[in-house]
Write an enzyme that holds these catalytic residues in place. Structure first.
Site, PDB file in Angstrom:
ATOM      1  N   PRO A   1       0.817  -1.411  -0.055  1.00 20.27           N
ATOM      2  CA  PRO A   1       0.152  -0.194   0.117  1.00 20.27           C
ATOM      3  C   PRO A   1       0.842   1.326  -0.024  1.00 20.27           C
ATOM      4  O   PRO A   1       1.623   1.516   1.087  1.00 20.27           O
ATOM      5  CB  PRO A   1      -0.825  -0.094   1.286  1.00 20.27           C
ATOM      6  N   GLU A   2       0.707   2.002  -1.143  1.00 15.84           N
ATOM      7  CA  GLU A   2       1.515   3.309  -0.976  1.00 15.84           C
ATOM      8  C   GLU A   2       0.553   4.409  -0.911  1.00 15.84           C
ATOM      9  O   GLU A   2      -0.917   4.136  -0.557  1.00 15.84           O
ATOM     10  CB  GLU A   2       2.109   3.488  -2.463  1.00 15.84           C
TER      11      GLU A   2
ATOM     12  N   LYS B   1       2.575   7.385   3.724  1.00 15.55           N
ATOM     13  CA  LYS B   1       1.820   6.069   3.839  1.00 15.55           C
ATOM     14  C   LYS B   1       1.267   5.813   5.119  1.00 15.55           C
ATOM     15  O   LYS B   1       0.826   4.801   5.517  1.00 15.55           O
ATOM     16  CB  LYS B   1       2.951   4.900   3.528  1.00 15.55           C
TER      17      LYS B   1
ATOM     18  N   ARG C   1       1.826 -10.877   6.798  1.00 16.76           N
ATOM     19  CA  ARG C   1       3.188 -10.836   7.426  1.00 16.76           C
ATOM     20  C   ARG C   1       3.049 -10.052   8.962  1.00 16.76           C
ATOM     21  O   ARG C   1       1.978  -9.869   9.020  1.00 16.76           O
ATOM     22  CB  ARG C   1       4.161 -10.273   6.643  1.00 16.76           C
TER      23      ARG C   1
ATOM     24  N   ARG D   1      23.448  15.351  -5.423  1.00 17.70           N
ATOM     25  CA  ARG D   1      23.398  13.952  -5.209  1.00 17.70           C
ATOM     26  C   ARG D   1      23.590  13.003  -6.352  1.00 17.70           C
ATOM     27  O   ARG D   1      23.269  13.698  -7.443  1.00 17.70           O
ATOM     28  CB  ARG D   1      22.029  13.511  -4.637  1.00 17.70           C
TER      29      ARG D   1
ATOM     30  N   ARG E   1      16.041  -3.047  -4.661  1.00 16.63           N
ATOM     31  CA  ARG E   1      14.508  -2.951  -5.008  1.00 16.63           C
ATOM     32  C   ARG E   1      14.663  -2.954  -6.454  1.00 16.63           C
ATOM     33  O   ARG E   1      15.512  -2.656  -7.240  1.00 16.63           O
ATOM     34  CB  ARG E   1      13.853  -1.726  -4.752  1.00 16.63           C
TER      35      ARG E   1
END
Length: 278
Positions: A2-3, A69, A118, A159, A268
């Site tokens: 869920p974002e 979130k 989980r 960055r 990821r």
DNA sequence: AATGGCCTGGTG
DNA sequence: CACCAGGCCATT
């Protein structure tokens, strides 16, 4: 999984059902939802079920809020419950497939179930949720003009990390996960590995619009339900039907026909079109 | 900035 | 049977 769009969908659902309702009783079936699970399986916070109950019982829900979130259930006395669903957490007003870890019973018979296949999901009680460290440290919301090309420029400057990883950093932009970062980078034509500090401003401006667009579209489609996500009524969203790049590894790019590739960045998976994302 | 741990259903 | 995804925090 869920974002932001999924959490926002649940927030709106709960708002229509539980506003002004009072918690009459609750069952804590898994304490780790309250304590969190840290390194070596150790609890991250010290709280007992009776302690938790004494803080919550009799409180009336005044508002549902969201930050990144995190979903916040705010009570009329200013205290709040702060939920994070992590990957497989669900907040439901109807029971579903697996047993709940916490259940709230409201005064007019409504029930709220927190489930999690989980055990990463968490619920935090707070007297002042806006001051919680995990909330304070969140970056801008990607749903409005706050996420401008200028803002992206300011956080990218100096960055060299891949842009995909940077956009997943909740301290810079809050609420994006792998799905919507993948989609936004595809829409903007940016390669996930692209060092974020050296992207021209015009492109950043475009990217900021892509992010906002992708998020707005997904909220409209009620979230991405390829895996365990469902809304508060237990219904699937439809965003997966519209996804262009996420989960499309090995399939043809809808824009140019080249085959989508998958790479791993900071642990990821990132999917992109090697031809039309630069 | 990169890596490991948390947990468990699903896949190789 | 081993291993990985997924978000986030802690450690390196």
């Amino acid at each position: 999984m869920p974002e932001l769009p999924e959490v926002e969908t649940i927030r709106r659902d709960l708002e229509t059902i539980l506003l002004e309702r009072t918690i009459q009783s609750l069952q804590v079936k898994d304490l780790s939802v309250l304590t969190g699970i840290g390194p070596k399986g150790q609890p991250r916070r010290r709280i007992s079920a009776p302690q938790f109950k004494s803080k919550i019982l009799g409180k009336t829900v005044q508002k549902f809020d969201r930050r990144g979130k995190y979903l916040i259930m705010e009570f009329s006395d200013g205290t709040a419950l702060v939920f994070h669903l992590r990957i497989t957490g669900q907040l439901l007003v109807a029971p579903l497939n697996y047993p709940e870890r916490i259940r709230f019973d409201f005064d007019e018979g409504q029930r709220l179930y927190f489930t999690d296949r989980r055990r990463f999901g968490e619920v935090i009680f707070s007297e002042n949720w806006k001051a919680l460290p995990e909330i304070v440290s969140l970056g801008v919301e990607p749903i409005n003009e706050a996420l401008s090309g200028e803002y992206l420029k300011s956080i990218f400057r100096g960055r060299s990390a891949p842009i995909h990883s940077i956009l997943l950093n909740q301290k810079l932009v809050s609420g994006l996960g792998n799905i919507y970062v993948t989609e936004a980078l595809f829409q903007a034509g940016l390669r996930p590995k692209r060092p974020c500090g050296k992207i021209p401003f015009s492109k950043l401006s475009e990217l900021s619009q892509s992010i906002r667009q992708v998020i707005a579209d997904s909220i409209e489609h009620r979230g991405y339900s390829m895996n365990t996500y469902v809304d508060a009524m237990g219904k699937k969203g439809r965003s997966q039907l519209f996804s262009k790049a996420y989960g499309k590894d090995g399939l043809p790019c809808p824009r140019c026909g080249a085959t989508f590739k998958r790479i791993v960045l900071a642990g990821r998976g990132a999917v992109f079109c090697p031809r039309c994302q630069e």
